[in-house]
Structure formats: structure tokens, C-alpha cells
Write a protein that holds these residues in place. Sequence first.
Motif, PDB file in Angstrom:
ATOM      1  N   ASN A 100     -71.773 -12.126   7.219  1.00  0.00           N
ATOM      2  CA  ASN A 100     -70.582 -12.856   7.663  1.00  0.00           C
ATOM      3  C   ASN A 100     -70.957 -14.184   8.309  1.00  0.00           C
ATOM      4  OD1 ASN A 100     -68.790 -10.895   6.768  1.00  0.00           O
ATOM      5  ND2 ASN A 100     -68.803  -9.787   8.718  1.00  0.00           N
ATOM      6  N   GLU A 101     -71.993 -14.179   9.138  1.00  0.00           N
ATOM      7  CA  GLU A 101     -72.453 -15.426   9.766  1.00  0.00           C
ATOM      8  C   GLU A 101     -72.932 -16.410   8.699  1.00  0.00           C
ATOM      9  OE1 GLU A 101     -72.327 -16.553  12.713  1.00  0.00           O
ATOM     10  OE2 GLU A 101     -71.803 -14.833  13.949  1.00  0.00           O
ATOM     11  N   ALA A 102     -73.644 -15.898   7.686  1.00  0.00           N
ATOM     12  CA  ALA A 102     -74.118 -16.764   6.614  1.00  0.00           C
ATOM     13  C   ALA A 102     -72.945 -17.369   5.853  1.00  0.00           C
ATOM     14  CB  ALA A 102     -75.021 -15.979   5.661  1.00  0.00           C
ATOM     15  N   ALA A 103     -71.877 -16.580   5.633  1.00  0.00           N
ATOM     16  CA  ALA A 103     -70.698 -17.097   4.943  1.00  0.00           C
ATOM     17  C   ALA A 103     -70.000 -18.178   5.771  1.00  0.00           C
ATOM     18  CB  ALA A 103     -69.730 -15.946   4.655  1.00  0.00           C
ATOM     19  N   ILE A 104     -69.941 -17.977   7.101  1.00  0.00           N
ATOM     20  CA  ILE A 104     -69.332 -18.983   7.971  1.00  0.00           C
ATOM     21  C   ILE A 104     -70.125 -20.281   7.929  1.00  0.00           C
ATOM     22  CG2 ILE A 104     -68.848 -19.546  10.393  1.00  0.00           C
ATOM     23  CD1 ILE A 104     -68.232 -16.557  10.815  1.00  0.00           C
ATOM     24  N   LEU A 105     -71.452 -20.178   7.994  1.00  0.00           N
ATOM     25  CA  LEU A 105     -72.296 -21.379   7.925  1.00  0.00           C
ATOM     26  C   LEU A 105     -72.133 -22.091   6.590  1.00  0.00           C
ATOM     27  CD1 LEU A 105     -75.578 -20.010   9.585  1.00  0.00           C
ATOM     28  CD2 LEU A 105     -74.005 -21.698  10.542  1.00  0.00           C
ATOM     29  N   THR A 106     -72.001 -21.321   5.505  1.00  0.00           N
ATOM     30  CA  THR A 106     -71.808 -21.913   4.178  1.00  0.00           C
ATOM     31  C   THR A 106     -70.508 -22.709   4.128  1.00  0.00           C
ATOM     32  OG1 THR A 106     -73.011 -20.053   3.181  1.00  0.00           O
ATOM     33  CG2 THR A 106     -71.642 -21.392   1.718  1.00  0.00           C
ATOM     34  N   ALA A 107     -69.445 -22.149   4.706  1.00  0.00           N
ATOM     35  CA  ALA A 107     -68.155 -22.849   4.721  1.00  0.00           C
ATOM     36  C   ALA A 107     -68.229 -24.125   5.556  1.00  0.00           C
ATOM     37  CB  ALA A 107     -67.072 -21.916   5.259  1.00  0.00           C
ATOM     38  N   ARG A 109     -70.786 -25.978   6.059  1.00  0.00           N
ATOM     39  CA  ARG A 109     -71.612 -26.968   5.366  1.00  0.00           C
ATOM     40  C   ARG A 109     -71.019 -27.366   4.022  1.00  0.00           C
ATOM     41  NH1 ARG A 109     -77.360 -23.854   6.809  1.00  0.00           N
ATOM     42  NH2 ARG A 109     -77.226 -24.245   9.075  1.00  0.00           N
ATOM     43  N   ARG A 110     -69.822 -26.832   3.727  1.00  0.00           N
ATOM     44  CA  ARG A 110     -69.078 -27.179   2.515  1.00  0.00           C
ATOM     45  C   ARG A 110     -69.886 -26.907   1.238  1.00  0.00           C
ATOM     46  NH1 ARG A 110     -64.507 -29.615   4.106  1.00  0.00           N
ATOM     47  NH2 ARG A 110     -64.472 -30.609   6.164  1.00  0.00           N
ATOM     48  N   LYS A 111     -70.527 -25.744   1.222  1.00  0.00           N
ATOM     49  CA  LYS A 111     -71.279 -25.326   0.040  1.00  0.00           C
ATOM     50  C   LYS A 111     -70.446 -24.328  -0.764  1.00  0.00           C
ATOM     51  CE  LYS A 111     -75.958 -25.950   1.905  1.00  0.00           C
ATOM     52  NZ  LYS A 111     -77.277 -25.291   2.140  1.00  0.00           N
ATOM     53  N   ASP A 112     -70.750 -24.233  -2.041  1.00  0.00           N
ATOM     54  CA  ASP A 112     -70.012 -23.320  -2.921  1.00  0.00           C
ATOM     55  C   ASP A 112     -70.496 -21.884  -2.833  1.00  0.00           C
ATOM     56  OD1 ASP A 112     -68.474 -25.422  -3.850  1.00  0.00           O
ATOM     57  OD2 ASP A 112     -69.885 -25.903  -5.474  1.00  0.00           O
ATOM     58  N   MET A 116     -80.403 -19.186   0.754  1.00  0.00           N
ATOM     59  CA  MET A 116     -81.353 -18.584   1.687  1.00  0.00           C
ATOM     60  C   MET A 116     -81.433 -19.365   2.994  1.00  0.00           C
ATOM     61  SD  MET A 116     -82.506 -15.714   0.724  1.00  0.00           S
ATOM     62  CE  MET A 116     -83.814 -15.506   1.926  1.00  0.00           C
ATOM     63  N   LEU A 117     -81.110 -20.663   2.957  1.00  0.00           N
ATOM     64  CA  LEU A 117     -81.104 -21.451   4.188  1.00  0.00           C
ATOM     65  C   LEU A 117     -80.073 -20.896   5.170  1.00  0.00           C
ATOM     66  CD1 LEU A 117     -82.065 -23.894   5.806  1.00  0.00           C
ATOM     67  CD2 LEU A 117     -80.322 -25.270   4.629  1.00  0.00           C
ATOM     68  N   GLU A 118     -78.878 -20.564   4.663  1.00  0.00           N
ATOM     69  CA  GLU A 118     -77.846 -19.987   5.521  1.00  0.00           C
ATOM     70  C   GLU A 118     -78.249 -18.591   5.992  1.00  0.00           C
ATOM     71  OE1 GLU A 118     -76.597 -23.389   4.169  1.00  0.00           O
ATOM     72  OE2 GLU A 118     -76.713 -21.810   2.630  1.00  0.00           O
ATOM     73  N   ILE A 119     -78.897 -17.828   5.118  1.00  0.00           N
ATOM     74  CA  ILE A 119     -79.364 -16.494   5.513  1.00  0.00           C
ATOM     75  C   ILE A 119     -80.374 -16.600   6.647  1.00  0.00           C
ATOM     76  CG2 ILE A 119     -80.678 -14.467   4.771  1.00  0.00           C
ATOM     77  CD1 ILE A 119     -77.872 -14.419   3.691  1.00  0.00           C
ATOM     78  N   ASP A 120     -81.342 -17.520   6.512  1.00  0.00           N
ATOM     79  CA  ASP A 120     -82.360 -17.704   7.549  1.00  0.00           C
ATOM     80  C   ASP A 120     -81.720 -18.099   8.874  1.00  0.00           C
ATOM     81  OD1 ASP A 120     -84.329 -17.081   5.746  1.00  0.00           O
ATOM     82  OD2 ASP A 120     -84.824 -19.161   5.271  1.00  0.00           O
ATOM     83  N   ASP A 121     -80.792 -19.045   8.835  1.00  0.00           N
ATOM     84  CA  ASP A 121     -80.126 -19.478  10.063  1.00  0.00           C
ATOM     85  C   ASP A 121     -79.297 -18.348  10.662  1.00  0.00           C
ATOM     86  OD1 ASP A 121     -81.241 -21.950   9.756  1.00  0.00           O
ATOM     87  OD2 ASP A 121     -79.461 -22.906   8.904  1.00  0.00           O
ATOM     88  N   ALA A 122     -78.676 -17.531   9.804  1.00  0.00           N
ATOM     89  CA  ALA A 122     -77.858 -16.421  10.292  1.00  0.00           C
ATOM     90  C   ALA A 122     -78.727 -15.354  10.963  1.00  0.00           C
ATOM     91  CB  ALA A 122     -77.063 -15.806   9.143  1.00  0.00           C
TER      92      ALA A 122
END
Length: 341
Positions: A100-107, A109-112, A116-122
Motif C-alpha cells: 500500500n505504501e508503495a502504491a501511494i508513493l507511485t501515485a 510520483r505520477r507513475k503508471d 522496485m524503487l517504490e518498493i525499496d522506499d516503502a
Amino acid sequence: GNDEREQTLNQLLTEMDGFEGNTGIIIIAATNRPDVLDSALLRPGRFDRQVSVDTPDIKGRLEILDVHARNKKLGADISLDAIARRTPGFTGADLANLLNEAAILTARRRKDAITMLEIDDAVDRVVAGMEGTPLVDSKSKRLIAYHEIGHAIVGTVIQAHDPVQKVTLVPRGQARGLTWFMPSEDQGLISRSQILARISGALGGRAAEEVVFGDAEVTTGAGNDLQQVSGMARQMVTRYGMSTLGPIALEAQQSEIFLGRDYTARSEYSEEIASRIDGQVRSIVDRCYDEARQIIRDNRTVIDRLVDLLIEKETIDGEELRLIVSEYTFVPEKEQYVPQL
């Protein structure tokens, strides 16, 4: 003569036993503290079957991730197996929160799709907390860099230590910098050499501060490290029988004062044994600290190079760090750095 706890227990037992047999009725209960349950509840005919639900192993984490990833758009570089390997100790709720945190970060950062960058940060956010404002280049930032590289270099040189995953100067939570270590596998049992290696690795930050800046310039940054070190060393002596006191358990695992527990702590050994325990704990910590300082002195050249790189990039991953260290020293041959007590 009794208190509210006993009244509650008696009422539970009355409701469970009753005055007539009720076939076909099964009572299910859950608790996070089985150690404080009254034995009367656990006798045959009451709660007579216990099912322990531990944190999932790598196979379980992979299946949990597969469930929570079904309604999320994942990028081509996402490997659920790699995520499962990186998250030992995570529960099902932690893994759901991670995606869920990775999905929030993706949104944000306006990514589709999640990468793995979002996963690492999450993962970093779930484990260590919110990301803070990066430090400006200053003496304080350089000192923190030496502290974190001290952890990383000691953990890399000692064979029994878990491999470094990354080193960062990006603040998270209360930490001004972080060094991440990743176990190669789920560890149910930990050897004596691994515990000693972890103690030395945890002392690497303070050792680097002392060797590089001098005793007068050591900081409070090692406070949490020293708590971990003291706990590990004491458990070696009092619970695991890994000292000259012999293979005896002197202390049980501590539990909070809760249902049915005494409010007065009882010592299970004499004052003489307590003094010997303190001596053994100090001996273990002192020897590991000497090893950490010696590693810092022997690898000062590569440490200076890594610190300059860390200040420039703010994050160094484990592969890059090991590659640079291998240019100066052949890590697998550093058996002399394994503390021998």
C-alpha cells in the motif's frame, strides 16, 4: 481476597463448563500473550488445543505478497520473490502495508506502475519511519557518514555478519543515517560467531567516531547501538550459556507485569554470580569493540573513500560498497577478525 482478574477467569470457566453438555459447539480464542494465560483455561475440555501462528517464512511471504499484489499494477522490474527475501520478520499486515505504501508513493510520483524503487522506499518507511530532510554538507554530516560507514565496513569484513544491503545519510524517524543489513536466509538459530559479529558491527559506528575524530568527539549517535550491544552480550551470558560461566540459563525471557504476574522481581542468582555476569558482559563487549577499532584502523583508506562517496551520493547500495572494499582488501580471507573469547 480476590481481584477483578480472578472474577473474570471464574466467569469464563463457568460459561465454558456449564451444567450440561453442548455437543457441536467449538469455542475459538486468540491471544498475543499465551505466556500469561491461567493454566485453568488450558486444561482438557476447555482451550485444549493451541495453534501457534508465527511470522511467515519466505514461502509464506511470497504467497501473501501474491494475494495483496493482485489489485495493484506492478512494473516489469518487480520480483515478488526478491521482496519476500528482503522482508524477513514481516507479518501479513506488514506486507500488505508495504505494498500500500508503495502504491501511494507511485501515485505521488505520477507513475503508471509500481517499480522496485517504490518498493525499496516503502520498506525503508515501514521499518524506519518517515523520510526526513537531508542534512546539508557540514561537520555533522561527515561525522554521521563515518559512523554509518563504520557499521558497514565492520559488517563487511567480518565473515559471520549479515551482508550490507545499503548505507544512507537520508534521515528516517529518529535516525540521522542508517546502515541496512539483510540476512541471506530466515534465521531460526543464530550461532555464537554470528552474535559476536553483530555486536562488533553495532559497535562499528562508535569505533569509527573514536578512531577518526578522537575520544573527545564521540557523539550520542551510538545510544541505540549500545542498548542492542548490551542486550545481546547479556543474553549470551545469562540465556545461551556462551561464556565462561558455563552452559547454564540464569535468566528467563523477560515479560511485562500483566495478568497473574508478580510485581516484585526475583533474582535467580546470588550477588557473586551477578558480579561475574557483569564481568563477562563487559569482557565480550570490550573484545568486540577492540576488534571493531582494529578493523577501522586497518581499513582507514577505503573508509575515507566511502565517506566521500556517501556524502556525494547520500546512498550507497551493498553491491557497490563490497566492490569498492574488494579493491583494497580480500574480504573472505579476513578470518582473523572473528572475535575469539
